[in-house]
Design a protein around this motif. Structure first.
Motif, PDB file in Angstrom:
ATOM      1  N   SER A 155       0.804  -1.227   0.000  1.00 13.19           N
ATOM      2  CA  SER A 155       0.000   0.000   0.000  1.00 13.19           C
ATOM      3  C   SER A 155       0.839   1.280   0.000  1.00 13.19           C
ATOM      4  O   SER A 155       0.385   2.292  -0.559  1.00 13.19           O
ATOM      5  N   PRO A 156       2.033   1.312   0.602  1.00 12.09           N
ATOM      6  CA  PRO A 156       2.800   2.572   0.552  1.00 12.09           C
ATOM      7  C   PRO A 156       3.106   3.043  -0.862  1.00 12.09           C
ATOM      8  O   PRO A 156       2.955   4.229  -1.171  1.00 12.09           O
ATOM      9  N   LEU A 157       3.515   2.128  -1.746  1.00 11.44           N
ATOM     10  CA  LEU A 157       3.816   2.539  -3.115  1.00 11.44           C
ATOM     11  C   LEU A 157       2.548   2.888  -3.883  1.00 11.44           C
ATOM     12  O   LEU A 157       2.565   3.765  -4.752  1.00 11.44           O
ATOM     13  N   ARG A 158       1.450   2.223  -3.577  1.00 11.71           N
ATOM     14  CA  ARG A 158       0.189   2.610  -4.219  1.00 11.71           C
ATOM     15  C   ARG A 158      -0.254   3.986  -3.739  1.00 11.71           C
ATOM     16  O   ARG A 158      -0.862   4.751  -4.488  1.00 11.71           O
ATOM     17  N   ALA A 159       0.055   4.300  -2.488  1.00 14.89           N
ATOM     18  CA  ALA A 159      -0.353   5.595  -1.941  1.00 14.89           C
ATOM     19  C   ALA A 159       0.386   6.745  -2.615  1.00 14.89           C
ATOM     20  O   ALA A 159      -0.195   7.813  -2.834  1.00 14.89           O
ATOM     21  N   ILE A 160       1.650   6.547  -2.943  1.00 15.97           N
ATOM     22  CA  ILE A 160       2.434   7.646  -3.529  1.00 15.97           C
ATOM     23  C   ILE A 160       2.426   7.589  -5.053  1.00 15.97           C
ATOM     24  O   ILE A 160       3.316   8.161  -5.697  1.00 15.97           O
ATOM     25  N   GLU A 161       1.425   6.946  -5.640  1.00 22.21           N
ATOM     26  CA  GLU A 161       1.362   6.890  -7.103  1.00 22.21           C
ATOM     27  C   GLU A 161       1.313   8.275  -7.741  1.00 22.21           C
ATOM     28  O   GLU A 161       1.876   8.467  -8.829  1.00 22.21           O
ATOM     29  N   PRO A 162       0.670   9.284  -7.119  1.00 23.14           N
ATOM     30  CA  PRO A 162       0.765  10.630  -7.710  1.00 23.14           C
ATOM     31  C   PRO A 162       2.206  11.128  -7.833  1.00 23.14           C
ATOM     32  O   PRO A 162       2.550  11.801  -8.815  1.00 23.14           O
ATOM     33  N   LEU A 163       3.050  10.795  -6.869  1.00 22.52           N
ATOM     34  CA  LEU A 163       4.457  11.187  -6.963  1.00 22.52           C
ATOM     35  C   LEU A 163       5.173  10.395  -8.045  1.00 22.52           C
ATOM     36  O   LEU A 163       6.008  10.938  -8.777  1.00 22.52           O
ATOM     37  N   LEU A 164       4.872   9.107  -8.143  1.00 23.27           N
ATOM     38  CA  LEU A 164       5.474   8.294  -9.198  1.00 23.27           C
ATOM     39  C   LEU A 164       5.088   8.830 -10.573  1.00 23.27           C
ATOM     40  O   LEU A 164       5.928   8.913 -11.483  1.00 23.27           O
ATOM     41  N   PHE A 165       3.835   9.203 -10.720  1.00 23.09           N
ATOM     42  CA  PHE A 165       3.372   9.733 -12.001  1.00 23.09           C
ATOM     43  C   PHE A 165       4.065  11.053 -12.314  1.00 23.09           C
ATOM     44  O   PHE A 165       4.506  11.289 -13.440  1.00 23.09           O
ATOM     45  N   ASP A 166       4.165  11.909 -11.327  1.00 26.39           N
ATOM     46  CA  ASP A 166       4.767  13.221 -11.545  1.00 26.39           C
ATOM     47  C   ASP A 166       6.262  13.123 -11.829  1.00 26.39           C
ATOM     48  O   ASP A 166       6.821  13.952 -12.550  1.00 26.39           O
ATOM     49  N   THR A 167       6.915  12.094 -11.281  1.00 25.48           N
ATOM     50  CA  THR A 167       8.366  11.975 -11.426  1.00 25.48           C
ATOM     51  C   THR A 167       8.769  11.211 -12.674  1.00 25.48           C
ATOM     52  O   THR A 167       9.711  11.607 -13.375  1.00 25.48           O
ATOM     53  N   PHE A 168       8.058  10.137 -12.994  1.00 25.12           N
ATOM     54  CA  PHE A 168       8.524   9.224 -14.035  1.00 25.12           C
ATOM     55  C   PHE A 168       7.665   9.214 -15.296  1.00 25.12           C
ATOM     56  O   PHE A 168       8.077   8.643 -16.299  1.00 25.12           O
ATOM     57  N   PRO A 213       4.435  -0.810 -14.978  1.00 23.22           N
ATOM     58  CA  PRO A 213       5.589  -0.872 -15.904  1.00 23.22           C
ATOM     59  C   PRO A 213       6.103   0.493 -16.333  1.00 23.22           C
ATOM     60  O   PRO A 213       7.305   0.654 -16.573  1.00 23.22           O
ATOM     61  N   TRP A 214       5.211   1.489 -16.440  1.00 16.57           N
ATOM     62  CA  TRP A 214       5.683   2.798 -16.890  1.00 16.57           C
ATOM     63  C   TRP A 214       6.633   3.449 -15.885  1.00 16.57           C
ATOM     64  O   TRP A 214       7.398   4.351 -16.247  1.00 16.57           O
ATOM     65  N   VAL A 215       6.599   2.999 -14.628  1.00 17.40           N
ATOM     66  CA  VAL A 215       7.560   3.519 -13.652  1.00 17.40           C
ATOM     67  C   VAL A 215       8.968   3.055 -14.009  1.00 17.40           C
ATOM     68  O   VAL A 215       9.934   3.835 -13.951  1.00 17.40           O
ATOM     69  N   LEU A 216       9.110   1.795 -14.404  1.00 15.05           N
ATOM     70  CA  LEU A 216      10.428   1.273 -14.781  1.00 15.05           C
ATOM     71  C   LEU A 216      10.948   1.968 -16.036  1.00 15.05           C
ATOM     72  O   LEU A 216      12.129   2.337 -16.112  1.00 15.05           O
ATOM     73  N   SER A 217      10.062   2.156 -17.014  1.00 13.22           N
ATOM     74  CA  SER A 217      10.489   2.843 -18.236  1.00 13.22           C
ATOM     75  C   SER A 217      10.852   4.292 -17.959  1.00 13.22           C
ATOM     76  O   SER A 217      11.832   4.822 -18.500  1.00 13.22           O
ATOM     77  N   GLY A 218      10.058   4.937 -17.123  1.00 14.02           N
ATOM     78  CA  GLY A 218      10.350   6.327 -16.806  1.00 14.02           C
ATOM     79  C   GLY A 218      11.622   6.491 -16.002  1.00 14.02           C
ATOM     80  O   GLY A 218      12.338   7.488 -16.153  1.00 14.02           O
ATOM     81  N   LEU A 219      11.936   5.510 -15.158  1.00 19.13           N
ATOM     82  CA  LEU A 219      13.128   5.604 -14.321  1.00 19.13           C
ATOM     83  C   LEU A 219      14.403   5.600 -15.155  1.00 19.13           C
ATOM     84  O   LEU A 219      15.349   6.340 -14.862  1.00 19.13           O
ATOM     85  N   VAL A 220      14.453   4.782 -16.203  1.00 18.30           N
ATOM     86  CA  VAL A 220      15.674   4.717 -17.010  1.00 18.30           C
ATOM     87  C   VAL A 220      15.789   5.901 -17.964  1.00 18.30           C
ATOM     88  O   VAL A 220      16.863   6.129 -18.541  1.00 18.30           O
TER      89      VAL A 220
END
Length: 450
Positions: A168-181, A223-230
């Motif tokens: 749940s912690p990573l699901r909670a910060i999905e807005p940050l993941l979206f904004d970053t990656f 998956p888009w988090v992994l693509s965005g990270l690289v």
């Protein structure tokens, strides 16, 4: 009979002119006066000890702060009262003060109240707004970072309306993941309402904290988090050689989750990134030690990531040839840099205090002794601080509400005693500067488990 005192070599000598029988009486009177003076000096010395004086000066204010924090923990155990504090005048400043990392060493722990009141929900909702003012985004990110700095608080992060659970912690910060990656035209052109580099750097720190605090099997991301990270650019991923090593470190942490490794096998950009031979680069500076501590390398990280992907999907990535590291891990280099900068500040302050502009052997030896004493005192203070940090981060200190009260009181007593002892060594100013300025600037508390 009059007696005339003479101060010779810091001793008061009484000279009496007398003859015959009166001389013996005068001598006895002088001895009585000297005995009375010695007794007064002994009584005064009981309270003139620097250690006792410093301890007495510290205990009073420390006890007052501890009692205030105890009352704050009891008062704001009410979730609704703590939530309403954000909207009150000066309430946001009070919340920032209660969440201050330094304050956790001065009294009962306040962050458990923050987690139970779910103070992360409103900032996450705010970050989902399409347009945000700069101060609104900064306030939301600051509140989330105050919670993510504590590992146990991360376990209580969850999306709105959902109970904390594994993942749940990573699901909670999905807005940050979206904004970053997540990359789109708006983020590329930096139109009004999009994040600046400083905001994305704050988001990256929160993401690193949450990923590190989560168990490897609970780090599943889209998956888009992994693509965005690289592919992500900007702060902190392109700041010096260690920025690229930080990117590889975070990717390796995510690939320890089997579902992420399986998703990475289907992403060409991620597979191409993992198949690279990597880099080894030192910081461009004339100071060899600084270049070493700020250097970056990732061949071993890419190889480990490729092997994790191949473990789930055989032959998905061709790992690069094995190359030994020339420097320690990113975590060790950051720790060494922190120790080195703290030592430099302490030695510089000790030299500044003890400088007499006299170039004799005795003066130089005294200056060296003062510097060594300050470094020894700083080593004791740093060891105590890091030990307390481990206690505060522990699950016992988080969950045992009754045990933490006496534990925090004992912590305050130990702090006062140690500071009273270290005050004579001249290491208090650099220690406070490290806590108030350097730790935040250098991300001293950030950890990476690779």
């Amino acid at each position: 009979m009059a007696m005339r005192p003479w101060n010779v070599f810091k001793k008061t000598m009484y000279v009496v002119s007398a003859q015959g029988e009166g001389a013996s009486n005068s001598l006895l009177a002088a001895q009585l006066i000297q005995a009375r003076a010695r007794l007064q000096e002994q009584e005064a010395s009981r309270f003139s000890s620097p250690f006792r004086r410093n301890l007495a000066l510290l205990l009073g204010p420390s006890a007052a702060v501890w009692l205030l924090l105890l009352g704050s923990r009891w008062r704001y155990a009410d979730e609704e009262r703590l939530k309403s504090l954000e909207s009150q005048s000066g309430g946001a400043m009070l919340l920032d003060l209660l969440a201050w990392r330094f304050l956790a060493h001065l009294g009962p722990y306040q962050i458990p109240n923050f987690s139970r009141a779910k103070l992360h929900e409103d900032p996450l909702k705010m970050l989902q707004e399409p347009v945000l003012l700069d101060h609104e985004r900064v306030r939301a990110l600051n509140r989330l970072e105050q919670l993510s700095q504590r590992r146990m608080a991360v376990q209580f992060l969850a999306p709105a309306g959902e109970q904390p659970s594994p993942g749940s912690p990573l699901r909670a910060i999905e807005p940050l993941l979206f904004d970053t990656f997540y990359t789109d035209e708006a983020s590329a052109t930096k139109t009004a309402g999009t994040s600046s580099d400083s905001h994305r750097a704050a988001s990256a720190r929160i993401i690193l904290d949450v990923v590190t605090a989560s168990e490897p099997e609970d780090r599943s991301v889209p998956p888009w988090v992994l693509s965005g990270l690289v592919a992500v650019k900007g702060l902190p991923w392109e700041v010096g050689p260690q920025g690229s090593e930080l990117r590889s470190t975070l990717l390796l942490q995510l690939l320890r989750t089997p579902s992420n490794s399986m998703a990475a096998a289907t992403l060409p950009d991620v597979c191409k990134y993992l198949a690279h031979t990597g880099f080894k680069k030192k910081e461009e500076t004339v100071w060899p030690l600084k270049a070493y501590l700020l250097s970056g390398e990732n061949p071993d990280l890419l190889r480990k990531g490729a092997r994790l992907v191949n473990k789930q999907v055989p032959d998905a990535v061709e790992p690069a040839l094995r190359r030994e590291r020339d420097t320690p891990s990113l975590q060790i280099k950051r720790d060494l840099r922190g120790f080195w900068t703290t030592g430099l500040m302490t030695a510089g302050w000790a030299i500044f205090r003890g400088w007499t502009a006299i170039f004799t052997i005795q003066a130089n030896l005294q200056l060296a002794a003062g510097t060594c004493g300050a470094l020894a005192g700083m080593a004791v203070l740093e060891t105590l601080w890091r030990t307390e940090e481990q206690v505060i981060q522990s699950q016992w200190y988080w969950e045992e509400s009754y045990g933490t009260i006496p534990a925090s009181a004992a912590m305050v007593l130990v702090n006062c005693t140690t500071l009273a002892w270290a005050a004579r060594l001249g290491c208090i100013p650099p220690f406070l500067f490290s806590r108030f300025v350097k730790d935040g600037y250098m991300d001293t508390y950030r950890t990476f488990d690779t």
